[in-house]
Scaffold this active site. Structure first.
Site, mmCIF file in Angstrom:
data_model
loop_
_atom_site.group_PDB
_atom_site.id
_atom_site.type_symbol
_atom_site.label_atom_id
_atom_site.label_comp_id
_atom_site.label_asym_id
_atom_site.label_seq_id
_atom_site.Cartn_x
_atom_site.Cartn_y
_atom_site.Cartn_z
ATOM 1 N N ASP A 12 0.884 -1.167 0.000
ATOM 2 C CA ASP A 12 0.000 0.000 0.000
ATOM 3 C C ASP A 12 0.915 1.208 0.000
ATOM 4 O O ASP A 12 1.678 1.407 0.952
ATOM 5 C CB ASP A 12 -0.868 0.027 1.265
ATOM 6 C CG ASP A 12 -1.884 -1.112 1.282
ATOM 7 O OD1 ASP A 12 -2.510 -1.352 0.241
ATOM 8 O OD2 ASP A 12 -2.047 -1.756 2.330
ATOM 9 N N ASP A 131 -14.090 -3.982 -2.198
ATOM 10 C CA ASP A 131 -13.979 -3.731 -0.754
ATOM 11 C C ASP A 131 -15.351 -3.979 -0.152
ATOM 12 O O ASP A 131 -16.296 -3.245 -0.436
ATOM 13 C CB ASP A 131 -13.543 -2.282 -0.482
ATOM 14 C CG ASP A 131 -12.116 -2.017 -0.960
ATOM 15 O OD1 ASP A 131 -11.343 -2.979 -1.052
ATOM 16 O OD2 ASP A 131 -11.791 -0.851 -1.241
#
Length: 257
Positions: A12, A131
Site C-alpha cells: 500500500d 472492498d
C-alpha cells in the site's frame, strides 16, 4: 491437480512510501516500495500487488515512475491499482511494466469501463478489486455490501452479485478485501471469501485481516480462495514468504516452493 495457490504481498503506497493502516486509516511506515518489492521477489513471492492508496480518494494519478522502478527489479507478476479510471491509465501502467491492473472505484461508477478494458487489453490483466463490509445483523442471512473510496462510501451493491457481474463483464480475477478485517490480524472474513469464490469461475484473491500463517491456510481451505494477499505480517518481518509457503504446503495446499 489444481493450479498452485499463490501468496501475494501487498504494497500500500502513500506519497512514495509503503504504509500499512488499520481499517484503512491509522498509517504506519514500512519502507521504500522498490526495496520492499525487491525483497519479496527474492523471498519467492508468487506475485506482488502495488496499491496507490491515495490515488482514488485524493484524485491523484498513480505514480508511473515508481511502477517502472519496481518492474525493473521484480520478475514476478505485478498488479497495480489505485486511481485507474480510463483505458489510457491502464495502457500507461502496462507500458510501465505492470502485468495486471486493479480497478476498484471506477468499476462501481462505470461498469462498462471493465467491459471495455477487458475487450481492449484482455481479461487476464483486469483485476476488479472489491472492498466489502458485512451489513447483515446477527441472525439475518449473511450479506456484504461494496464500499468505495478506501472503504468510506457505501454503494448499496451486494458484494456477491457485484462479483458475478464483474466477471460477466470480463474481470479475469477478483481481489476481495474485507473492510471489517483489514489490519485487524483476526483472519480473513471466510464467509464472504467462500461466497464469492463459489459464485465465480475466475480466481479470487483473499485480502484483509491476516495475522498469522494459519490465516493464510484458512483462506484457501475454508475460504476457497485461489490466492492470499497479506501486508503487515510480511512488511514488519514477523514471517517470511518461505515460512508462509511451508506452512501452507504442510497443510496439504499445493504451492510453488
Amino acid at each position: 491437480m489444481g493450479l498452485a495457490k499463490r501468496i501475494i504481498p501487498c504494497l500500500d503506497v502513500d506519497n512514495g512510501r509503503v504504509v500499512k493502516g488499520v481499517q484503512f486509516v491509522d498509517i504506519r511506515d514500512a519502507g521504500d516500495p522498490v526495496e520492499v518489492a525487491k525483497r519479496y521477489n527474492e523471498q519467492g513471492a508468487d506475485e506482488i500487488t502495488f496499491l496507490d492508496i491515495t490515488a482514488s480518494s485524493d484524485d491523484r494519478e498513480t505514480t508511473v515512475h515508481m511502477v517502472e522502478a519496481i518492474a525493473s527489479q521484480v520478475f514476478i507478476p505485478l498488479t497495480v491499482g489505485g486511481g485507474i479510471r480510463t483505458c489510457e491509465d491502464i495502457r500507461r501502467m502496462l507500458n510501465a511494466g505492470a502485468d495486471k491492473v486493479g480497478i476498484n472505484t471506477a468499476a462501481v461508477f462505470n461498469p462498462e469501463f471493465v467491459r471495455e478494458a477487458a475487450q481492449r487489453f484482455g481479461s487476464q490483466c483486469i483485476v476488479v478489486a472489491i472492498d466489502a463490509k458485512k451489513v447483515s445483523a446477527e441472525g439475518e442471512p449473511d450479506k456484504w455490501e461494496i464500499f468505495t473510496h478506501g472503504g468510506r462510501k457505501p454503494t448499496g451493491l451486494d458484494a456477491v452479485e457485484w462479483a458475478k457481474k464483474m466477471v460477466e463483464y470480463g474481470a479475469g480475477e477478483i481481489l476481495l478485501t474485507s473492510m471489517d478485517r483489514d489490519g485487524t490480524k483476526n483472519g480473513f472474513d471466510l464467509g464472504v471469501t467462500r461466497a464469492i469464490s463459489e459464485a465465480v469461475h475466475v480466481p479470487v484473491i483473499a485480502s484483509g485481516g491476516v495475522g498469522n500463517l494459519d490465516h493464510l491456510v484458512d483462506g484457501v481451505i475454508e475460504g476457497k480462495a485461489d490466492a492470499v494477499l497479506a501486508a503487515s505480517i510480511f512488511h514488519f518481518g514477523e514471517y517470511s514468504i518461505q515460512e508462509a509457503k511451508q506452512r501452507m504446503t504442510d497443510a496439504g495446499i499445493e504451492m510453488r516452493l
